[in-house]
Design a protein around this motif. Structure first.
Motif, mmCIF file in Angstrom:
data_model
loop_
_atom_site.group_PDB
_atom_site.id
_atom_site.type_symbol
_atom_site.label_atom_id
_atom_site.label_comp_id
_atom_site.label_asym_id
_atom_site.label_seq_id
_atom_site.Cartn_x
_atom_site.Cartn_y
_atom_site.Cartn_z
ATOM 1 N N GLU A 104 1.002 -1.044 -0.071
ATOM 2 C CA GLU A 104 -0.117 -0.116 -0.038
ATOM 3 C C GLU A 104 0.870 1.144 -0.165
ATOM 4 O OE1 GLU A 104 -3.690 -0.091 1.871
ATOM 5 O OE2 GLU A 104 -2.820 -1.354 3.364
ATOM 6 N N LYS A 200 -12.979 6.580 -0.957
ATOM 7 C CA LYS A 200 -12.682 7.527 -0.268
ATOM 8 C C LYS A 200 -12.742 8.893 -1.417
ATOM 9 C CE LYS A 200 -11.326 4.710 3.420
ATOM 10 N NZ LYS A 200 -11.170 3.449 2.984
ATOM 11 N N MET A 296 -7.832 -6.362 14.297
ATOM 12 C CA MET A 296 -7.726 -4.960 14.834
ATOM 13 C C MET A 296 -6.276 -4.893 14.322
ATOM 14 S SD MET A 296 -8.032 -5.204 18.841
ATOM 15 C CE MET A 296 -8.250 -6.674 19.338
ATOM 16 N N GLY A 297 -5.923 -3.320 14.064
ATOM 17 C CA GLY A 297 -4.675 -2.802 13.380
ATOM 18 C C GLY A 297 -3.724 -2.427 14.654
HETATM 19 P P1 ATP Z 1 -8.463 0.343 5.334
HETATM 20 O O1 ATP Z 1 -9.821 0.628 5.105
HETATM 21 O O2 ATP Z 1 -8.031 1.291 6.621
HETATM 22 O O3 ATP Z 1 -7.410 0.058 4.440
HETATM 23 P P2 ATP Z 1 -9.108 -2.475 5.523
HETATM 24 O O4 ATP Z 1 -10.503 -2.328 5.537
HETATM 25 O O5 ATP Z 1 -8.012 -2.568 4.477
HETATM 26 O O6 ATP Z 1 -8.503 -1.388 6.189
HETATM 27 P P3 ATP Z 1 -8.965 -4.817 7.033
HETATM 28 O O7 ATP Z 1 -8.554 -5.552 6.017
HETATM 29 O O8 ATP Z 1 -10.361 -5.139 7.419
HETATM 30 O O9 ATP Z 1 -8.793 -3.143 7.036
HETATM 31 O O10 ATP Z 1 -7.932 -5.008 8.585
HETATM 32 C C1 ATP Z 1 -8.449 -4.543 9.547
HETATM 33 C C2 ATP Z 1 -7.723 -3.700 10.297
HETATM 34 O O11 ATP Z 1 -6.154 -3.630 10.140
HETATM 35 C C3 ATP Z 1 -7.876 -2.145 9.844
HETATM 36 O O12 ATP Z 1 -9.122 -1.709 10.544
HETATM 37 C C4 ATP Z 1 -6.778 -1.201 10.375
HETATM 38 O O13 ATP Z 1 -6.751 -1.003 11.650
HETATM 39 C C5 ATP Z 1 -5.630 -2.495 10.030
HETATM 40 N N1 ATP Z 1 -4.875 -2.173 8.831
HETATM 41 C C6 ATP Z 1 -5.363 -2.585 7.747
HETATM 42 N N2 ATP Z 1 -4.224 -2.412 6.606
HETATM 43 C C7 ATP Z 1 -3.355 -1.718 7.250
HETATM 44 C C8 ATP Z 1 -2.100 -1.296 6.884
HETATM 45 N N3 ATP Z 1 -1.525 -1.036 5.625
HETATM 46 N N4 ATP Z 1 -1.280 -0.552 7.784
HETATM 47 C C9 ATP Z 1 -1.843 -0.416 9.167
HETATM 48 N N5 ATP Z 1 -2.772 -1.090 9.597
HETATM 49 C C10 ATP Z 1 -3.808 -1.374 8.596
#
Ligand code: ATP
Ligand code: MG
Length: 422
Positions: A104, A200, A296-297
């Motif tokens: 990303e 977004k 959770m992140g």
């Molecule tokens: P976002 O919309 O922020 O990209 P996501 O929907 O891709 O999140 P999930 O795959 O549901 O995220 O992952 C759960 C959690 O992991 C997210 O809510 C976020 O807190 C964390 N997370 C996801 N991608 C990242 C990243 N690249 N770096 C740090 N934290 C992340």
């Protein structure tokens, strides 16, 4: 991909310890999963037309020509393990923690290697299980001092027939506004239109304001389950808002989806997300098994803990006692004496000076280490079988301890106990 430095790890540990204690108390067992899986596991579960699978995965051919991927999330691997290890004969409550990998654009709260704690429950179709996950999260936020900073948003995606019908309505609406959509959304209009709801891009969001909402298309069962979930949350005192545009970035969800969001981390406001995925086990070759989970992140939670002042930013000094010795005999004696102290005072962090040098330079190190006490062995101490105990942080030490005292060897333990009892 970030380094997590010694001054940061105490916050990570606090989060990890709080979570693992909490999950154990709710009856969840920890599972440790591999970092690498076959690529098709992710494309089949997360979905071909998703950000993750389209452009975020670290994939490579191994020496056998098999295509593998560094896990971008934990649910797929957990389901794979649950099927392979026959864990699904009874309801299962599982959790895991560790690094995930997504290519990303790095920014605050968004990294290419990041860490998640994930929770999955298998074998229960009713929304009391969904509610349990949310209660567990709410309790975690309280324990971390974050309750005021995070709010719960909920939605239901319905069953697949309902989603199909909604999808059609959404596509019809968006087709009429196709010129106002961003490029990504236009491309997804026919491959994965629900994902557009998650866009977004401001202009696209504007178009979405008047789009049909999923709530109007829900099947009866999903509607009833969602109402029941809301009722359970209310009864348990968990506040939430229904956000009818909430979809998640992964295709496997049905019925309940939710996110815990904060306004304190800028654009990266989702600290936790999850939902139901009743068809995934079967889709990956297992027996039909209802399931619900969230992740959770950890980076975002640690940032939030610091931001909310919930974590003490002044991490306590990692060193309590610093032992210095000059002269070969003194060094020999000090090394043995410090080992003996460690046997009895295991709770103290005692650093033994290594590498020699003058008393002056060694004491400088002692001071830099942040230690409260320096123990000093020189020729005099060896001869008189004593140790000099020097208090390095006079101001911080209450009571009548003088700055420096020479104590008989056998009183060293008691002296240290007295100092650290304050
Ligand atoms: P976002 O919309 O922020 O990209 P996501 O929907 O891709 O999140 P999930 O795959 O549901 O995220 O992952 C759960 C959690 O992991 C997210 O809510 C976020 O807190 C964390 N997370 C996801 N991608 C990242 C990243 N690249 N770096 C740090 N934290 C992340
Ligand atoms: Mg994402």
């Amino acid at each position: 991909m970030n380094d997590i430095l010694p001054q940061e790890t105490p916050h990570w540990r606090r989060l990890e310890q709080t979570v693992s204690r909490l999950l154990a108390s709710y009856g969840y067992g920890e599972i440790r999963l591999p970092l690498v899986e076959k690529t098709e596991l992710f494309s089949r579960s997360i979905g071909e037309v998703t950000d993750i699978v389209e452009r975020e995965m670290y994939s490579f051919d191994d020496r056998n020509g098999e295509n593998l991927t560094l896990r971008p999330e934990g649910t797929a691997g957990c389901v794979r393990a649950a099927i392979q290890q026959s864990l699904l004969n009874v309801p299962q409550r599982l959790w895991y923690a560790g690094p995930m990998f997504r290519y990303e654009r790095p920014q605050k709260g968004r990294q290419r290697q990041f860490h998640q704690i994930g929770v999955e429950s298998f074998g229960v179709a009713s929304p009391d299980m969904d509610a349990e996950h949310m209660l567990l999260c709410a309790r975690l936020w309280r324990q971390l001092g974050l309750a005021g900073a995070i709010e719960l948003q909920l939605n239901s995606l319905g069953n697949s027939a309902a989603r199909r019908e909604y999808r059609q309505a959404l596509v019809t609406y968006l087709e009429a506004h196709v010129d106002a959509l961003d490029e990504d959304s236009r491309r997804r209009l026919h491959s994965n239109p629900l994902r557009i709801l998650d866009s977004k891009v401001a202009q696209t969001r504007q178009v979405l304001d008047a789009a049909p909402v999923m709530a109007d298309y829900l099947d009866d069962e999903s509607r009833a389950d969602f109402a029941r979930l809301c009722e359970l949350l209310q009864a348990a005192g968990v506040r939430y808002t229904v956000n009818s545009r909430l979809v998640r970035g992964l295709d496997y969800y049905n019925k309940t989806v939710y996110e815990w969001v904060t306004t304190r981390l800028g654009a990266q406001g989702t600290v936790c997300g999850g939902g139901r995925y009743d068809n995934l086990v079967e889709q990956l070759g297992g027996r039909q098994t209802p399931a619900v989970g969230f992740a959770m992140g950890m980076e975002r939670l640690v940032l939030l803990m610091l931001e909310a002042g919930a974590a003490d930013t002044s991490v306590p000094a990692p060193v309590d006692v610093y032992a210095v010795a000059a002269g070969e005999g003194a060094q020999r004696e000090a090394l043995a004496a410090v080992e003996a102290l460690r046997d009895r005072l295991g709770e103290l962090a005692i650093v033994q000076h290594t590498g020699g040098g003058s008393f002056k330079s060694q004491l400088k190190r002692a001071d830099k280490s942040g230690a409260r006490v320096a123990l000093i062995w020189g020729e005099d101490e060896v001869r008189t079988q004593t140790v000099t105990v020097k208090l390095m942080r006079e101001g911080a030490v209450p009571g009548e301890h003088s700055g420096q005292q020479c104590v008989p060897r056998e009183q060293l333990e008691a002296t240290l106990r007295a100092v650290f009892a304050d």
